[in-house]
Design an enzyme around this catalytic site. Structure first.
Site, mmCIF file in Angstrom:
data_model
loop_
_atom_site.group_PDB
_atom_site.id
_atom_site.type_symbol
_atom_site.label_atom_id
_atom_site.label_comp_id
_atom_site.label_asym_id
_atom_site.label_seq_id
_atom_site.Cartn_x
_atom_site.Cartn_y
_atom_site.Cartn_z
ATOM 1 N N GLU A 112 52.266 27.015 41.247
ATOM 2 C CA GLU A 112 51.701 28.086 40.208
ATOM 3 C C GLU A 112 50.631 28.870 40.901
ATOM 4 O O GLU A 112 50.201 28.654 42.012
ATOM 5 C CB GLU A 112 50.854 27.430 39.283
ATOM 6 N N LYS A 114 47.255 31.363 41.712
ATOM 7 C CA LYS A 114 45.762 30.466 41.353
ATOM 8 C C LYS A 114 45.365 31.794 41.243
ATOM 9 O O LYS A 114 44.899 32.575 41.840
ATOM 10 C CB LYS A 114 45.191 29.955 42.856
ATOM 11 N N ASP A 116 42.248 34.081 39.889
ATOM 12 C CA ASP A 116 40.840 34.168 40.199
ATOM 13 C C ASP A 116 39.802 34.267 38.778
ATOM 14 O O ASP A 116 39.569 35.467 38.259
ATOM 15 C CB ASP A 116 40.710 35.283 41.049
ATOM 16 N N TYR A 220 45.169 31.905 30.554
ATOM 17 C CA TYR A 220 46.578 31.401 31.197
ATOM 18 C C TYR A 220 46.271 29.914 30.928
ATOM 19 O O TYR A 220 45.205 29.534 31.760
ATOM 20 C CB TYR A 220 46.594 32.162 32.407
ATOM 21 N N LYS A 310 44.990 28.612 49.865
ATOM 22 C CA LYS A 310 43.936 29.940 49.720
ATOM 23 C C LYS A 310 44.787 31.147 50.700
ATOM 24 O O LYS A 310 44.839 30.814 51.599
ATOM 25 C CB LYS A 310 42.577 29.541 50.079
ATOM 26 N N CYS A 402 25.329 70.938 45.346
ATOM 27 C CA CYS A 402 26.794 70.342 45.450
ATOM 28 C C CYS A 402 27.585 70.811 46.627
ATOM 29 O O CYS A 402 27.287 71.799 47.154
ATOM 30 C CB CYS A 402 27.626 71.052 44.143
ATOM 31 N N CYS A 405 30.042 73.719 45.591
ATOM 32 C CA CYS A 405 29.866 74.913 44.971
ATOM 33 C C CYS A 405 28.299 75.317 45.380
ATOM 34 O O CYS A 405 27.976 76.573 45.066
ATOM 35 C CB CYS A 405 29.939 75.036 43.605
ATOM 36 N N CYS A 420 26.635 67.502 39.487
ATOM 37 C CA CYS A 420 26.684 68.802 39.610
ATOM 38 C C CYS A 420 26.791 69.232 38.465
ATOM 39 O O CYS A 420 27.552 69.061 37.367
ATOM 40 C CB CYS A 420 27.792 69.541 40.699
ATOM 41 N N CYS A 425 31.960 75.091 38.660
ATOM 42 C CA CYS A 425 32.127 74.343 40.056
ATOM 43 C C CYS A 425 33.653 74.061 40.351
ATOM 44 O O CYS A 425 34.292 73.670 39.632
ATOM 45 C CB CYS A 425 31.302 72.918 40.347
HETATM 46 S S1 IVH Z 1 44.528 22.988 38.649
HETATM 47 C C1 IVH Z 1 42.410 19.058 39.016
HETATM 48 N N1 IVH Z 1 45.730 25.234 38.404
HETATM 49 O O1 IVH Z 1 41.106 27.164 40.673
HETATM 50 C C2 IVH Z 1 43.101 20.498 39.038
HETATM 51 N N2 IVH Z 1 43.466 25.469 39.055
HETATM 52 O O2 IVH Z 1 39.782 25.809 42.937
HETATM 53 C C3 IVH Z 1 42.102 21.685 38.935
HETATM 54 N N3 IVH Z 1 42.770 27.835 39.036
HETATM 55 O O3 IVH Z 1 38.658 24.812 38.941
HETATM 56 C C4 IVH Z 1 42.458 22.940 38.507
HETATM 57 N N4 IVH Z 1 44.525 28.920 38.625
HETATM 58 O O4 IVH Z 1 39.431 27.469 37.991
HETATM 59 C C5 IVH Z 1 44.466 24.672 38.591
HETATM 60 N N5 IVH Z 1 47.076 27.194 38.504
HETATM 61 C C6 IVH Z 1 45.964 26.658 38.245
HETATM 62 C C7 IVH Z 1 44.902 27.380 38.520
HETATM 63 C C8 IVH Z 1 43.335 26.536 38.929
HETATM 64 C C9 IVH Z 1 43.393 28.855 38.946
HETATM 65 C C10 IVH Z 1 41.196 27.534 39.546
HETATM 66 C C11 IVH Z 1 40.709 26.664 38.434
HETATM 67 C C12 IVH Z 1 39.849 25.506 39.343
HETATM 68 C C13 IVH Z 1 39.872 26.288 40.630
HETATM 69 C C14 IVH Z 1 40.142 25.058 41.786
#
Ligand code: IVH
Length: 662
Positions: A112, A114, A116, A220, A310, A402, A405, A420, A425
């Site tokens: 999946e 990740k 932010d 999500y 990451k 400015c 102008c 300005c 301008c």
């Molecule tokens: S699983 C035990 N799935 O990443 C499993 N986390 O670095 C824990 N995060 O605390 C989380 N997308 O805030 C999981 N598809 C995803 C995620 C996800 C973002 C975040 C989450 C977690 C952190 C861990």
């Protein structure tokens, strides 16, 4: 309807369905105005019958009363964190450990994105949302129920056989909402959020749910639990159940049979991450079988059955060679760093925005310093911090005049931006013309930087309204302009007169009035003249228009120059009135169509465009109100539904007959 309880329930059902279509699957069937009308009716009925109010009603999304503080809540099971793999070798190490621990048994990974954001647990009983808790320290989090209720992609009621369950997922702010929030904070002299993650956290963990409501967060989901334990036999099955219940689950996920497939997924999304509406910082992989997850177990901090791959931060270090000051449409000055060109994830970067004077001060930046820059999405890169001071460093001073102008620069109290103040301008003028012609505003193709520079520098255009008197001859006198392109541009300018009033309003460049607000204003007042004549109080009757926006609109129309601009646009023939939901003219006027299956010649988009140009409306699902179903090969369940309801069914040819296209 005589039975208010019945009408209330029907309205809630309708609103829930439209929330799902809009916020979860991104396929709205009705306009915002139609949605708002349903919501208003529901609120009215709930006011008249307070005994029928329920906490899972869609009307509760607007944000309740502020609170004193957050209540701490213990999680059903710890919300663990994840270990990180920073490169391919570390990911392969993880895979090897999993294989060893599972002693050669076959297994699969679910991958999946990740996201932010920040993780949040939500609890449901008998299908209704009852509580939301932030991750906190993993064991104890904070109760943010009222704030979470305002997140439109979090369903407040779902259809399920389950008595009680918990969902865990990520609260995120998409990039557009993030940019908009920061722009607004700039305007108000507040500090910017460094990234969407902080912005999401700062929007969820506030005591006033109304603030959360205004920030447009998204939720999500990725875990479905019962009594703190996975609810299904496999992670994939949990995700599918979440989708069925109407939760938002990122569609970008995959079941992989081995680590090579996982790595391919990671590489694919590293390249495409900029296309996503939200920020991701990597990929999460999880062993699919819950049985196998149990065998693998967890350490105190993180599970052994999952890891985060990451992505390298999209940052680089380079030198600031100079700081240029740009003048925007409102006269606001933006300092832009000129950098020694450097590559950041495949793109050469030579400029980065510094936003305003305060930001430069906060960074402690001098010209000549080495800085860390960061690219996120496709927005212009920003300077994160000073990496090391240059040996020859020069402080930056905001100019007093400015740079374009020579006009006076003023920084008003409480504002982050210096401006300005010369309304003539040429930089401001160029920016306002570019804004006027831009996509999503008046949409005039061909009116870009190069053309606008020449038009303004040669004095051919002294205001946006002058665009409407530009002729083919004027254009042909410019550099690199043939008769054909000149003709096209003039035609595009002419065609822009067909834009509806909200576009024209947006095009005026009134502070705080973007696309959305312009639609609300047009809907509330129906004409440019009514908006121009409205008082600050009256303006606030429009949706989402508060005192700040109202004041800005009011002041705009009081300024003689702007009045003149409006009159000239009226004279040019731009639309100044707007009718709510007015059916368009054409042979299909007033008719509603649903499309299904593949047509022999027309793509679905073509068919939709044809119908709309002929005045018809295309919606996503069949109901009693549908005028026709247009069916091609392999029609879906929509055909059955149409037949059940007695909705007439057309083929491509019959559709064309109806429109009379030869
Ligand atoms: S699983 C035990 N799935 O990443 C499993 N986390 O670095 C824990 N995060 O605390 C989380 N997308 O805030 C999981 N598809 C995803 C995620 C996800 C973002 C975040 C989450 C977690 C952190 C861990």
């Amino acid at each position: 309807m005589k039975d208010p309880a019945g009408e209330i329930e029907t309205l809630r059902e309708e609103l829930r369905r439209h929330e799902y279509l809009y916020y979860v699957v991104d396929q709205p069937e009705i306009t915002d105005a139609e949605y708002d009308a349903l919501m208003r009716r529901l609120q009215e009925l709930e006011r008249q019958h307070p005994e029928l109010a329920t906490p899972d009603s869609p009307s509760r999304r607007v944000g309740g009363k502020p609170r004193e503080g957050f209540v701490k809540v213990r999680h059903s099971a710890p919300m663990l964190s994840l270990d990180n793999a920073l490169n391919e070798a570390e990911l392969r190490d993880f895979d090897r450990r999993v294989r060893d621990l599972l002693e050669g048994a076959r297994f699969r990974y679910v991958v999946e994105l990740k996201m932010d954001g920040l993780s949040m647990a939500t609890h449901f009983r008998k299908g209704s949302f009852i509580e939301a808790v932030t991750r906190g320290d993993g064991t104890v989090g904070e109760d943010v129920t009222e704030n979470a209720r305002t997140i439109r992609s979090l369903p407040l009621r779902v259809a399920t056989e389950r008595d009680a369950f918990e969902v865990r997922g990520e609260t995120v702010m998409n990039r557009r909402a993030f940019e908009r929030l920061n722009a607004e904070r700039d305007e108000r002299g507040l500090s910017r959020f460094a990234n969407p993650r902080n912005a999401a956290a700062g929007s969820l963990r506030v005591l006033e749910p109304q603030i959360t409501a205004s920030r447009r967060l998204d939720y999500y989901t990725y875990f479905l639990l019962v009594d703190g334990r996975p609810a299904a036999e496999s992670h994939w099955a949990s995700l599918e159940e979440l989708v069925r219940m109407g939760f938002k689950v990122s569609p970008h996920r995959k079941l992989c049979s081995d680590v090579d497939e996982v790595l391919a997924f990671c590489a694919e999304w590293e390249a495409k991450r900029g296309e996503l509406p939200f920020e991701i910082d990597g990929v999460v992989l999880k062993v699919d079988s819950i049985e196998q997850q149990r065998r693998l177990g967890s350490t105190a901090k993180a599970p052994r059955w999952a890891i985060a791959y990451k992505y390298a931060a999209r940052q680089a270090v380079t030198t600031v060679e100079g700081i240029e000051v740009q003048v925007g449409r409102t006269g606001a000055l933006t300092p832009v760093a000129h950098l020694k060109p450097v590559e950041v994830s495949g793109v050469t970067v030579s400029r980065a925005t510094l936003h305003n004077e305060d930001e430069i001060e906060r960074l402690g930046l001098h010209i000549g310093d080495e800085v860390v820059i960061e690219r996120s999405g496709d927005v212009i890169p920003r300077v994160v911090r000073v990496h090391s001071q240059g040996s020859y460093r020069k402080p930056f001073r905001m100019p007093l005049h400015c740079p374009v102008c020579g006009g006076k620069i003023v920084r008003e109290e409480g504002e982050a931006a210096s401006r300005c103040i010369n309304t003539n301008c040429s930089a401001r003028l160029k920016e306002s013309i570019l804004h006027f012609a831009s996509r999503g505003v008046m949409n005039i193709d061909g009116v870009g930087d190069a053309l606008v520079d020449q038009l303004v520098d040669r004095g051919l255009v002294a205001g946006v309204a002058d665009l409407y008197s530009v002729t083919v001859d004027t254009l042909m006198a410019l550099e690199r302009m043939g008769e054909k392109s000149a003709g096209n541009i003039v035609r595009n300018i002419e065609n822009s007169k067909n834009n509806p009033l909200p576009r024209v309003l947006t095009a005026l460049g009134i502070r705080f009035v973007g696309e959305r607000t312009a639609v609300f204003l047009a809907e509330a007042f129906g004409s440019m003249d009514a908006i121009a004549a409205a008082s600050v109080e009256e303006l606030q009757e429009a949706e989402e228009v508060g005192p700040k926006v109202a004041e800005s609109v009011f002041q705009f129309f009081r300024e003689p120059r702007n009045q003149e601009l409006v009159e000239r646009l009226r004279a040019a023939g731009l639309p100044f009135t707007y009718q709510l939901g007015r059916p368009k003219a054409g042979p299909l006027k007033g008719l509603t169509f649903v499309l299904t299956g593949s047509l022999p010649n027309l793509s679905r988009d073509d068919a939709k465009k044809l119908i709309e140009t002929a005045g018809g409306k295309v919606v996503g699902s069949v109901s009693k109100k549908t005028s026709y179903l247009v069916a091609g090969d392999d029609p879906g369940s929509k055909l059955d539904k149409a037949q059940q309801l007695g909705v007439p069914v057309l083929g491509e040819e019959q559709l064309l007959d109806l429109i009379k296209v030869e």
